[in-house]
Write an enzyme that holds these catalytic residues in place. Sequence first.
Site, PDB file in Angstrom:
ATOM      1  N   SER A  55       0.828  -1.196   0.000  1.00 32.60           N
ATOM      2  CA  SER A  55       0.000   0.000   0.000  1.00 32.60           C
ATOM      3  C   SER A  55       0.866   1.251   0.000  1.00 32.60           C
ATOM      4  O   SER A  55       1.959   1.256   0.574  1.00 32.60           O
ATOM      5  CB  SER A  55      -0.906   0.021   1.223  1.00 32.60           C
ATOM      6  OG  SER A  55      -1.616   1.250   1.290  1.00 32.60           O
ATOM      7  N   TYR A  68      -3.230  -0.505  10.028  1.00 34.54           N
ATOM      8  CA  TYR A  68      -3.149  -0.936   8.632  1.00 34.54           C
ATOM      9  C   TYR A  68      -1.751  -0.668   8.067  1.00 34.54           C
ATOM     10  O   TYR A  68      -1.147  -1.537   7.431  1.00 34.54           O
ATOM     11  CB  TYR A  68      -4.221  -0.217   7.807  1.00 34.54           C
ATOM     12  CG  TYR A  68      -4.166  -0.535   6.339  1.00 34.54           C
ATOM     13  CD1 TYR A  68      -4.558  -1.782   5.867  1.00 34.54           C
ATOM     14  CD2 TYR A  68      -3.716   0.407   5.414  1.00 34.54           C
ATOM     15  CE1 TYR A  68      -4.506  -2.086   4.514  1.00 34.54           C
ATOM     16  CE2 TYR A  68      -3.663   0.123   4.064  1.00 34.54           C
ATOM     17  CZ  TYR A  68      -4.053  -1.124   3.616  1.00 34.54           C
ATOM     18  OH  TYR A  68      -3.991  -1.428   2.276  1.00 34.54           O
TER      19      TYR A  68
END
Length: 180
Positions: A55, A68
């Site tokens: 990500s 996350y």
Amino acid sequence: VNNAGVGMLNVLEGTEMSKIRELFETNVFGAMAMTKAVLPQMRIRRSGVIVNVSSSVTIKPLPALSVYSASKAALNAFTESLALEAALFGVRAKLVLPGSAPTTGFGKNAVVRMGMDIPEPYSAFVHDYLTTLRSGTEFTTPEDVAEAVWRTVTEPEAPMKTPAGADAQTWFREAGHSVA
């Protein structure tokens, strides 16, 4: 291509440890398990490419994404170290870093699966961040991610980290990296 992932948007105080473990189970341990399953055959063949979809949150710190981001940073560290091991046998390990993809169900699925019970002291902070995020003009499409994965697999000299999407590429450049 390890593309399974679970998202989470919440501050640490609003996140149950069971949800943190679930997130790491998918985002980190799932990729490790799949890699462990395929690596022996790649090693024997002395070829192959392992692509872990991480990500763009690992490029710069963002609010309400600490858990996350930590899971994706762990995936990055795993992949970079694995690349050194796998290279002994002609196998490449690489990362693709997608940006925000509002046209996909990723964000909605994260809320349904992980919840979004923001603690009151943080609610204005998170709300302001979400407003800023939604007003952005650069995003990532599924096609951007597919193209980045394709380039990573087919180009032997692909970099370790390939940003996918206009927003990810901007952040990557701002962090001092060149975008191929």
